[in-house]
Design an enzyme around this catalytic site. Structure first.
Site, short mmCIF file in Angstrom:
data_model
loop_
_atom_site.label_atom_id
_atom_site.label_comp_id
_atom_site.label_asym_id
_atom_site.label_seq_id
_atom_site.Cartn_x
_atom_site.Cartn_y
_atom_site.Cartn_z
N CYS A 90 0.81 -1.23 0.00
CA CYS A 90 0.00 0.00 0.00
C CYS A 90 0.84 1.27 0.00
O CYS A 90 0.35 2.35 -0.32
CB CYS A 90 -0.93 0.02 1.21
SG CYS A 90 -1.97 -1.45 1.31
N HIS A 348 -9.62 1.26 -2.52
CA HIS A 348 -8.18 1.25 -2.25
C HIS A 348 -7.43 0.37 -3.24
O HIS A 348 -7.09 -0.77 -2.95
CB HIS A 348 -7.94 0.78 -0.82
CG HIS A 348 -6.52 0.61 -0.44
ND1 HIS A 348 -5.50 1.40 -0.93
CD2 HIS A 348 -5.93 -0.28 0.42
CE1 HIS A 348 -4.35 1.01 -0.40
NE2 HIS A 348 -4.59 -0.01 0.41
N CYS A 378 -0.13 2.91 5.97
CA CYS A 378 0.40 1.65 6.48
C CYS A 378 0.50 0.64 5.36
O CYS A 378 -0.15 0.76 4.31
CB CYS A 378 -0.46 1.12 7.61
SG CYS A 378 -2.18 0.83 7.16
#
Length: 391
Positions: A90, A348, A378
């Site tokens: 990510c 996402h 994160c």
């Protein structure tokens, strides 16, 4: 060291994985689309680009084979423009931007493109899992191979973050996304993308194709209520993470054009802001969600910043528990934290999200006539990336 300017930003709208408009769109045209548009917004000739760095959480299959190089070629940058794909899950997009920024700051180049792309639809459900787990490490640290939902449940339990608190946060985040949509904020970022999607008839099971124009994010649920969220079953028995308080699986791409700030000013280009720096942090893999706070604290110390100087905070919504923990640990004011909602509502696409945060934060600073923003994301494996932007 030279100042590094962001002179353009754009993204695709974010599509629902498997069920959305990008469910059979290869990563190359998706990434090339935003690279081409970002360069157009910057009024730059594609052949001026000296490197293209793309972040991708799952760099294989439709987003493999060094997609950065191939997307640059498909975007018309020319055969002399190199490309590199990087993976920090990510955090990939922000790390791509940092690589480009450092090369510009050091004087190695003057113009670069950083971006992020993810096709969860075409890749995540077809991953090569041959020898995926290495048993000696798994025996030492099993959480290295936990799902992200397992880590979120662990953090919620360890730090007593209730299901009710998580769901209440999501209701507010969905409201902020709806307000930003009504204000046209996302439309400023999005470049419409025509593609062909696959559609399955629920009754017959027959699959057909349809040409669509993706121009709005597909994920937001503006009618979300606490009652509705409370009715959802947890993904894991005994856990608190549900489909409603976790970020959505999504497809999409985003790109920024970065330049030597002095050169951009001389050419009177539209400087959105400056990329000031990045820091990293790591924690135990089972505590993945909490890594944002130490990364941001390290960034603040390195940059000599105080909390009161920051005008905007973007704390990654991997899960509601992620934002709740880090906001409480850092004590960021809610009125300037995730002001336009986040990934729970919008979606996402792993490699894309960091670039979206970067570009949208700079645009929001401009709207507010504000100056400093901090982003924290994160990352699987117990890591986090934090970035400081200034306008």
């Amino acid at each position: 060291m030279r100042d590094v300017a962001v002179v353009a930003y754009c993204r695709t709208a974010i599509a629902k994985a498997r069920r959305g408009a990008l469910n059979q769109t290869h990563g190359i045209p998706m990434a090339a689309h935003v690279i081409k548009e970002a360069l157009h917004r910057a009024t730059l000739d594609p052949e001026e680009v000296e490197d293209v760095v793309l972040g991708c959480g799952l760099p294989e299959g439709a987003t493999g084979h060094n997609i950065a190089r191939n997307a640059a070629l498909f975007a018309g940058c020319g055969v002399k423009v190199p490309g590199m794909t990087i993976n920090r899950y990510c955090g990939s997009g922000l790390n791509a931007a940092s690589i480009v920024a450092h090369r510009i700051a050091s004087g190695e180049m003057q113009v670069g493109v950083a971006g992020g792309v993810e096709s969860i639809s075409l890749v995540q459900f077809n991953l090569n899992l041959n020898h995926f787990v290495y048993e000696p490490l798994q025996q030492q640290i099993p959480a290295v191979w936990w799902t992200m939902i397992q880590t979120a449940d662990f953090v919620a339990d360890t730090f007593s973050i209730s299901r009710q608190a998580q769901d209440a946060y999501v209701v507010e985040s969905q409201k902020r996304v709806a307000e930003a949509h009504r204000a046209g904020k996302f439309a400023e970022e999005i470049v419409p993308f025509e593609t062909v999607m696959s559609i399955k008839d629920k009754e017959t099971g027959q699959i057909s194709e349809k040409t669509v124009l993706l121009k709005e994010d597909e994920g937001p649920r503006p009618g979300t209520t606490l009652e509705g969220l409370s009715a959802l079953e947890p993904v894991n028995d005994g856990g608190t993470v549900t489909a409603g308080n976790a970020s959505q699986l999504s497809d999409g791409a985003a790109a920024v054009v970065m330049m030597d700030a002095e050169l951009a000013a001389k050419r009177n280009l539209p400087i959105l802001g400056l990329f000031r720096g990045m820091q990293l942090a790591a924690v135990a893999p089972d505590e993945m969600s909490i890594a944002v706070a130490p990364a941001i604290k390290r960034l603040m110390k390195h940059q000599g910043l105080s909390m009161g100087e920051i005008d905007l905070w973007e704390l990654h919504e991997a899960f509601a528990v992620t934002t709740l923990y880090n906001q409480a640990e850092l004590d960021t004011p809610w009125d300037i934290t995730n002001v336009n909602g986040g990934a729970i509502a919008l979606g996402h696409p792993y490699g894309m999200s960091g670039i979206r945060y970067l570009g949208s934060s700079l645009m929001e600073l401009k709207r507010r006539d504000a100056h400093k923003a901090v982003i924290g994301v994160c990352t699987a494996g117990g890591m986090a990336t934090a970035v400081f932007l200034e306008r």
